[in-house]
Design a protein around this motif. Sequence first.
Motif, PDB file in Angstrom:
ATOM      1  N   PRO A 123       0.818  -1.216   0.000  1.00 55.27           N
ATOM      2  CA  PRO A 123       0.000   0.000   0.000  1.00 55.27           C
ATOM      3  C   PRO A 123       0.851   1.265   0.000  1.00 55.27           C
ATOM      4  O   PRO A 123       1.737   1.423   0.843  1.00 55.27           O
ATOM      5  N   GLY A 124       0.601   2.124  -0.965  1.00 50.39           N
ATOM      6  CA  GLY A 124       1.277   3.413  -1.023  1.00 50.39           C
ATOM      7  C   GLY A 124       2.713   3.358  -1.488  1.00 50.39           C
ATOM      8  O   GLY A 124       3.434   4.350  -1.369  1.00 50.39           O
ATOM      9  N   CYS A 125       3.151   2.207  -2.043  1.00 48.79           N
ATOM     10  CA  CYS A 125       4.551   2.054  -2.409  1.00 48.79           C
ATOM     11  C   CYS A 125       4.718   1.499  -3.812  1.00 48.79           C
ATOM     12  O   CYS A 125       3.796   0.916  -4.388  1.00 48.79           O
ATOM     13  N   ILE A 126       5.907   1.685  -4.353  1.00 53.08           N
ATOM     14  CA  ILE A 126       6.277   1.019  -5.581  1.00 53.08           C
ATOM     15  C   ILE A 126       6.969  -0.281  -5.213  1.00 53.08           C
ATOM     16  O   ILE A 126       7.138  -0.596  -4.029  1.00 53.08           O
ATOM     17  N   LEU A 127       7.383  -1.052  -6.193  1.00 55.68           N
ATOM     18  CA  LEU A 127       7.932  -2.376  -5.927  1.00 55.68           C
ATOM     19  C   LEU A 127       9.453  -2.299  -5.796  1.00 55.68           C
ATOM     20  O   LEU A 127      10.192  -2.537  -6.746  1.00 55.68           O
ATOM     21  N   LEU A 149       8.126   4.767  -0.925  1.00 55.12           N
ATOM     22  CA  LEU A 149       6.835   5.419  -1.076  1.00 55.12           C
ATOM     23  C   LEU A 149       6.624   5.877  -2.508  1.00 55.12           C
ATOM     24  O   LEU A 149       7.542   6.342  -3.176  1.00 55.12           O
ATOM     25  N   ASP A 150       5.392   5.755  -2.974  1.00 58.16           N
ATOM     26  CA  ASP A 150       5.001   6.250  -4.295  1.00 58.16           C
ATOM     27  C   ASP A 150       4.502   7.679  -4.115  1.00 58.16           C
ATOM     28  O   ASP A 150       3.379   7.914  -3.669  1.00 58.16           O
ATOM     29  N   VAL A 158      14.653  10.434  -6.141  1.00 56.05           N
ATOM     30  CA  VAL A 158      14.656  10.552  -4.689  1.00 56.05           C
ATOM     31  C   VAL A 158      13.778   9.458  -4.095  1.00 56.05           C
ATOM     32  O   VAL A 158      12.595   9.358  -4.422  1.00 56.05           O
ATOM     33  N   GLU A 159      14.341   8.638  -3.227  1.00 53.41           N
ATOM     34  CA  GLU A 159      13.596   7.547  -2.600  1.00 53.41           C
ATOM     35  C   GLU A 159      13.367   7.855  -1.125  1.00 53.41           C
ATOM     36  O   GLU A 159      14.302   8.164  -0.394  1.00 53.41           O
ATOM     37  N   ILE A 160      12.108   7.775  -0.712  1.00 54.26           N
ATOM     38  CA  ILE A 160      11.753   7.879   0.696  1.00 54.26           C
ATOM     39  C   ILE A 160      11.171   6.533   1.103  1.00 54.26           C
ATOM     40  O   ILE A 160      10.160   6.092   0.544  1.00 54.26           O
ATOM     41  N   ARG A 161      11.812   5.880   2.069  1.00 56.81           N
ATOM     42  CA  ARG A 161      11.418   4.524   2.442  1.00 56.81           C
ATOM     43  C   ARG A 161      10.674   4.508   3.772  1.00 56.81           C
ATOM     44  O   ARG A 161      10.908   5.341   4.643  1.00 56.81           O
ATOM     45  N   GLN A 192      10.569  13.666   4.653  1.00 57.57           N
ATOM     46  CA  GLN A 192      11.659  13.729   3.685  1.00 57.57           C
ATOM     47  C   GLN A 192      12.815  12.783   4.042  1.00 57.57           C
ATOM     48  O   GLN A 192      13.874  12.860   3.420  1.00 57.57           O
ATOM     49  N   ARG A 193      12.599  11.922   5.019  1.00 57.05           N
ATOM     50  CA  ARG A 193      13.677  11.029   5.446  1.00 57.05           C
ATOM     51  C   ARG A 193      13.236   9.580   5.377  1.00 57.05           C
ATOM     52  O   ARG A 193      12.143   9.232   5.803  1.00 57.05           O
TER      53      ARG A 193
END
Length: 353
Positions: A123-127, A149-150, A158-161, A192-193
């Motif tokens: 939910p709310g994320c890419i793979l 997060l998507d 930029v990736e936010i995990r 943002q983190r």
Amino acid sequence: MKRLLLASLLLTVAGFASYDYPSYDYNYDYPNPPEEEQIVDYSSCDDLEDMQQPFVLGLHKLEIEGHPHAFNPSIVRWNGEILLSFRTYLEDHSTSEIGLVRLDEELKPIGEPSFLQFPGCDPGCILKRQDPRLIESNGRLLVVYNNVLDRDDLEKKVEIRRMFVAEVECDENGFFACEPECFFFFDGMNPQRSEKNWVPFDYNGKLLLSHSLFPHRILEPLTGTNSCCTLHSQYTPLEWKWGHLRGGTPALEVDGQYLAFFHSSTNLVSRHSKGKPMLHYFMGAYTFSKEEPFAIEKMSPEPISARGFYEGEEYSTWRPLRVVFPGGFLADDDHIWVAYGRQDHEVWIIKLD
């Protein structure tokens, strides 16, 4: 025997007090040190493998069928079996799949490995799932991992995990992650983190999560709410000169306390980097009390090291690295076995006396 190991592995956090801060402003961001700008030359530790301790009995590499570059493992004893999870490279060079394989009592793979099956996208994320940790809690097998997060408001680079937890079930068709839940809301959350490397542990049949070591912040998942509440947050001064402390393995109860292995990283010059500044990863251990408020009690005075940690085959990685990354461990009355990844391309087991 295990008490002797812990005595040599860990140094009591003596002379320091642990302070509880129930009214702490958890919206404050704890930035990681700007590692790219910090170059440390430990001339006395030019060969990092010279730090090998006497309690290190040996290591062996795991060869997993069909996955020659499996890495970053976790390990658990569950339902009469030993299971190892790992990340792996697919044909398109992606690493989002979570592999699982059974091990025998010699900690060598048996049978064919498989992938942990998910009902769909998180939910709310890419793979882009990463770094699974396996833990048993109240008879259930759980996997704790992170995903990206998507978000439309961020550039794709930029990736936010965020962290996830799911129960793992098994039948004749394989392993399945049931109803993964993301933790979107928790004290200290910064939009943002990224969040990675939380330390799961079982407390009286309930899953708890250590969000950080400094402070040692303990979170309790509130099932069905995508959130966690803070149970405790304590500052214990910790002396460690090898980079920012981050989680590693799940914590398990050993000799009346919780034991876990952490990792850190810092830029330095060593023989293994051929005299060039490079990001090196390190592994250490710490214990915390088995009862609330779960205060940190002991910690490795220096990194755990062994011959073969930093020397060996080199691989193309996302940046020049020398990586040792602990993800899980097993223990009996005499020994501890830590599963760790090397160079983002290998799975190893280190045996400790």
